[in-house]
Motif scaffolding. Structure first.
Motif, PDB file in Angstrom:
ATOM      1  N   GLN A 261       0.801  -1.217   0.000  1.00 54.08           N
ATOM      2  CA  GLN A 261       0.000   0.000   0.000  1.00 54.08           C
ATOM      3  C   GLN A 261       0.842   1.280   0.000  1.00 54.08           C
ATOM      4  O   GLN A 261       0.351   2.352   0.316  1.00 54.08           O
ATOM      5  CB  GLN A 261      -0.929   0.004   1.227  1.00 54.08           C
ATOM      6  N   ARG A 262       2.109   1.162  -0.347  1.00 52.85           N
ATOM      7  CA  ARG A 262       2.974   2.339  -0.503  1.00 52.85           C
ATOM      8  C   ARG A 262       4.056   1.957  -1.487  1.00 52.85           C
ATOM      9  O   ARG A 262       4.236   0.782  -1.808  1.00 52.85           O
ATOM     10  CB  ARG A 262       3.576   2.756   0.850  1.00 52.85           C
ATOM     11  N   GLN A 263       4.781   2.952  -2.026  1.00 58.38           N
ATOM     12  CA  GLN A 263       5.837   2.597  -2.974  1.00 58.38           C
ATOM     13  C   GLN A 263       6.871   1.724  -2.276  1.00 58.38           C
ATOM     14  O   GLN A 263       7.320   2.034  -1.173  1.00 58.38           O
ATOM     15  CB  GLN A 263       6.492   3.842  -3.568  1.00 58.38           C
ATOM     16  N   ALA A 264       7.216   0.628  -2.903  1.00 60.22           N
ATOM     17  CA  ALA A 264       8.128  -0.360  -2.305  1.00 60.22           C
ATOM     18  C   ALA A 264       9.570   0.104  -2.473  1.00 60.22           C
ATOM     19  O   ALA A 264      10.318  -0.391  -3.315  1.00 60.22           O
ATOM     20  CB  ALA A 264       7.911  -1.724  -2.947  1.00 60.22           C
ATOM     21  N   LEU A 265       9.956   1.072  -1.638  1.00 59.92           N
ATOM     22  CA  LEU A 265      11.283   1.678  -1.737  1.00 59.92           C
ATOM     23  C   LEU A 265      11.852   1.864  -0.335  1.00 59.92           C
ATOM     24  O   LEU A 265      11.180   2.380   0.566  1.00 59.92           O
ATOM     25  CB  LEU A 265      11.190   3.027  -2.453  1.00 59.92           C
ATOM     26  N   HIS A 266      13.108   1.455  -0.165  1.00 60.30           N
ATOM     27  CA  HIS A 266      13.741   1.431   1.162  1.00 60.30           C
ATOM     28  C   HIS A 266      15.180   1.913   1.050  1.00 60.30           C
ATOM     29  O   HIS A 266      15.952   1.429   0.214  1.00 60.30           O
ATOM     30  CB  HIS A 266      13.707  -0.004   1.704  1.00 60.30           C
ATOM     31  N   SER A 267      15.559   2.894   1.876  1.00 61.81           N
ATOM     32  CA  SER A 267      16.937   3.372   1.946  1.00 61.81           C
ATOM     33  C   SER A 267      17.728   2.417   2.837  1.00 61.81           C
ATOM     34  O   SER A 267      17.632   2.468   4.060  1.00 61.81           O
ATOM     35  CB  SER A 267      16.962   4.798   2.521  1.00 61.81           C
ATOM     36  N   SER A 268      18.515   1.541   2.218  1.00 65.00           N
ATOM     37  CA  SER A 268      19.072   0.400   2.949  1.00 65.00           C
ATOM     38  C   SER A 268      20.509   0.573   3.407  1.00 65.00           C
ATOM     39  O   SER A 268      20.935  -0.091   4.356  1.00 65.00           O
ATOM     40  CB  SER A 268      18.981  -0.855   2.079  1.00 65.00           C
ATOM     41  N   GLU A 269      21.284   1.432   2.759  1.00 64.63           N
ATOM     42  CA  GLU A 269      22.694   1.598   3.127  1.00 64.63           C
ATOM     43  C   GLU A 269      23.071   3.079   3.119  1.00 64.63           C
ATOM     44  O   GLU A 269      22.631   3.841   2.243  1.00 64.63           O
ATOM     45  CB  GLU A 269      23.599   0.829   2.168  1.00 64.63           C
ATOM     46  N   LEU A 270      23.906   3.462   4.075  1.00 65.94           N
ATOM     47  CA  LEU A 270      24.366   4.850   4.194  1.00 65.94           C
ATOM     48  C   LEU A 270      25.809   4.839   4.693  1.00 65.94           C
ATOM     49  O   LEU A 270      26.112   4.225   5.722  1.00 65.94           O
ATOM     50  CB  LEU A 270      23.475   5.615   5.184  1.00 65.94           C
ATOM     51  N   THR A 271      26.698   5.496   3.960  1.00 61.63           N
ATOM     52  CA  THR A 271      28.100   5.592   4.347  1.00 61.63           C
ATOM     53  C   THR A 271      28.560   7.033   4.180  1.00 61.63           C
ATOM     54  O   THR A 271      28.281   7.669   3.161  1.00 61.63           O
ATOM     55  CB  THR A 271      28.989   4.674   3.480  1.00 61.63           C
ATOM     56  N   PHE A 272      29.260   7.544   5.198  1.00 61.27           N
ATOM     57  CA  PHE A 272      29.790   8.899   5.104  1.00 61.27           C
ATOM     58  C   PHE A 272      31.017   9.031   5.992  1.00 61.27           C
ATOM     59  O   PHE A 272      31.216   8.258   6.934  1.00 61.27           O
ATOM     60  CB  PHE A 272      28.730   9.942   5.503  1.00 61.27           C
ATOM     61  N   PHE A 273      31.843  10.028   5.683  1.00 57.50           N
ATOM     62  CA  PHE A 273      32.999  10.354   6.512  1.00 57.50           C
ATOM     63  C   PHE A 273      32.560  11.420   7.503  1.00 57.50           C
ATOM     64  O   PHE A 273      32.108  12.492   7.108  1.00 57.50           O
ATOM     65  CB  PHE A 273      34.151  10.861   5.648  1.00 57.50           C
ATOM     66  N   HIS A 274      32.683  11.103   8.787  1.00 57.92           N
ATOM     67  CA  HIS A 274      32.246  12.049   9.808  1.00 57.92           C
ATOM     68  C   HIS A 274      33.230  13.219   9.839  1.00 57.92           C
ATOM     69  O   HIS A 274      34.413  13.047  10.150  1.00 57.92           O
ATOM     70  CB  HIS A 274      32.208  11.370  11.181  1.00 57.92           C
ATOM     71  N   PRO A 275      32.768  14.439   9.509  1.00 51.11           N
ATOM     72  CA  PRO A 275      33.707  15.558   9.334  1.00 51.11           C
ATOM     73  C   PRO A 275      34.268  16.117  10.639  1.00 51.11           C
ATOM     74  O   PRO A 275      35.211  16.907  10.606  1.00 51.11           O
ATOM     75  CB  PRO A 275      32.851  16.608   8.622  1.00 51.11           C
ATOM     76  N   ILE A 276      33.693  15.734  11.781  1.00 51.67           N
ATOM     77  CA  ILE A 276      34.185  16.228  13.072  1.00 51.67           C
ATOM     78  C   ILE A 276      34.947  15.128  13.822  1.00 51.67           C
ATOM     79  O   ILE A 276      36.023  15.355  14.359  1.00 51.67           O
ATOM     80  CB  ILE A 276      33.025  16.781  13.913  1.00 51.67           C
ATOM     81  N   LEU A 277      34.403  13.911  13.821  1.00 46.79           N
ATOM     82  CA  LEU A 277      35.099  12.795  14.459  1.00 46.79           C
ATOM     83  C   LEU A 277      36.204  12.223  13.577  1.00 46.79           C
ATOM     84  O   LEU A 277      37.034  11.433  14.041  1.00 46.79           O
ATOM     85  CB  LEU A 277      34.106  11.685  14.813  1.00 46.79           C
ATOM     86  N   LEU A 278      36.195  12.613  12.289  1.00 53.73           N
ATOM     87  CA  LEU A 278      37.236  12.224  11.327  1.00 53.73           C
ATOM     88  C   LEU A 278      37.360  10.709  11.181  1.00 53.73           C
ATOM     89  O   LEU A 278      38.446  10.124  11.266  1.00 53.73           O
ATOM     90  CB  LEU A 278      38.596  12.833  11.714  1.00 53.73           C
ATOM     91  N   LYS A 279      36.227  10.053  10.942  1.00 53.90           N
ATOM     92  CA  LYS A 279      36.240   8.615  10.664  1.00 53.90           C
ATOM     93  C   LYS A 279      35.044   8.272   9.782  1.00 53.90           C
ATOM     94  O   LYS A 279      34.036   8.989   9.782  1.00 53.90           O
ATOM     95  CB  LYS A 279      36.202   7.799  11.952  1.00 53.90           C
ATOM     96  N   GLU A 280      35.171   7.189   9.031  1.00 53.69           N
ATOM     97  CA  GLU A 280      34.079   6.755   8.168  1.00 53.69           C
ATOM     98  C   GLU A 280      33.078   5.934   8.969  1.00 53.69           C
ATOM     99  O   GLU A 280      33.455   5.088   9.777  1.00 53.69           O
ATOM    100  CB  GLU A 280      34.613   5.922   7.006  1.00 53.69           C
TER     101      GLU A 280
END
Length: 295
Positions: A261-280
């Motif tokens: 009953q809604r669009q079958a779409l899911h944000s499953s993965e997220l990766t970023f470099f933390h700009p303050i803690l300086l780690k991925e």
């Protein structure tokens, strides 16, 4: 409420620099320094107030205290908005947003949004900030969202986003058997002339590029993974419909509602470099139950 602050112990390399130049290297904008000066923030060396013309010495403790942020009278906290926190530190949150929850208030959804839920959380935790959503999801899209906890973090994440340094992938279930096991859709997207919501593939639209891989397929449905080079409104929905495979449940772009009953779409993965803690940092979420049951 305790204001956000950042601390640096000055080493020999930075000794002799003016505070203003040091902070510029740390990506504090001129606007941020103006806000600190005129709206209740402070700059301190060894817990004593200084101006930005102070010349740093080795072993100095430089502290920048950011002013409290105005939330706006219309953004009220709501304890009943469903969501969960996947990760949290002093500078950001990673949220698992369920389907059927709008990201921010709008004319159609003035309350009951993720922003309302987060404001309530901030009130309970005495977090002196307003809501800074880095990657917004449609109301019916579930999954991972990045939220900055203060203006400075939001500015750093926004810069990363413009440089395509925040990496996201999605999973979708679409109608039909997708013929190629992988592919790239490069079609420009613009607003439909007679609609404020709907988007279309059009030559005078903005550049939009979507990469996909087929994870599994049957005669009726295909489970696919998608990565975006661009972030246009409804990009995945428009692009998949344009190749004859609309998302299940996405009635706006030709999907049927018989499976979900809604669009079958899911944000499953997220990766970023933390700009303050300086780690991925990297996060992943399995499919929610309504999509999982379709497979």
């Amino acid at each position: 409420m305790k204001s956000f602050q950042l601390n640096w112990v000055i080493d020999a390399y930075d000794s002799g620099k003016l505070v203003v130049n040091f902070l510029k290297e740390k990506q504090l904008s001129k606007r941020a320094l103006t806000d600190i000066k005129f709206h209740g923030g402070d700059i301190r060396i060894n817990d004593e107030h200084v101006t930005v013309r102070y010349k740093l010495k080795e072993h100095d403790l430089l502290t920048v205290i950011f002013p409290e942020e105005d939330r706006g009278a219309s953004l009220e906290g709501d304890p009943y908005v469903p969501y969960s926190i996947v990760y949290e530190d002093d500078h950001c949150l990673v949220i698992n947003k369920p389907a059927n929850v709008p990201s921010i208030p709008s004319r159609d959804h003035p309350s009951g949004t993720l922003a309302n839920g987060l404001i309530y959380y901030y009130e309970q935790k005495n977090i002196p900030s307003t809501i800074h959503i880095v990657n917004r999801l449609d109301k019916d899209t579930s999954g991972l969202m990045l939220v900055a906890k203060h203006r400075f973090a939001h500015s750093l994440f926004s810069t990363q986003q413009k440089k395509k340094q925040i990496h996201r992938s999605y999973e979708a279930i679409v109608h039909g058997a997708v013929r190629l096991s992988e592919g790239t859709i490069s079609k420009r997207i613009g607003r439909k002339s007679d609609s404020i919501i709907e988007r279309v593939v059009t030559e005078d639209g903005q550049e939009a590029i979507t990469h996909y891989n087929v994870l599994s397929t049957s005669k009726e449905l295909s489970h696919i993974k998608l990565v975006l080079d661009t972030g246009r409104t409804h990009q995945i929905r428009v692009h998949m419909a344009s190749i004859g495979h609309p998302l299940c449940g996405d009635s706006l772009y030709g999907g049927r509602m018989d499976h979900i009953q809604r669009q079958a779409l899911h944000s499953s993965e997220l990766t970023f470099f933390h700009p303050i803690l300086l780690k991925e940092l990297s996060f992943s979420l399995p499919l929610p139950n309504d999509m999982k049951s379709m497979l």
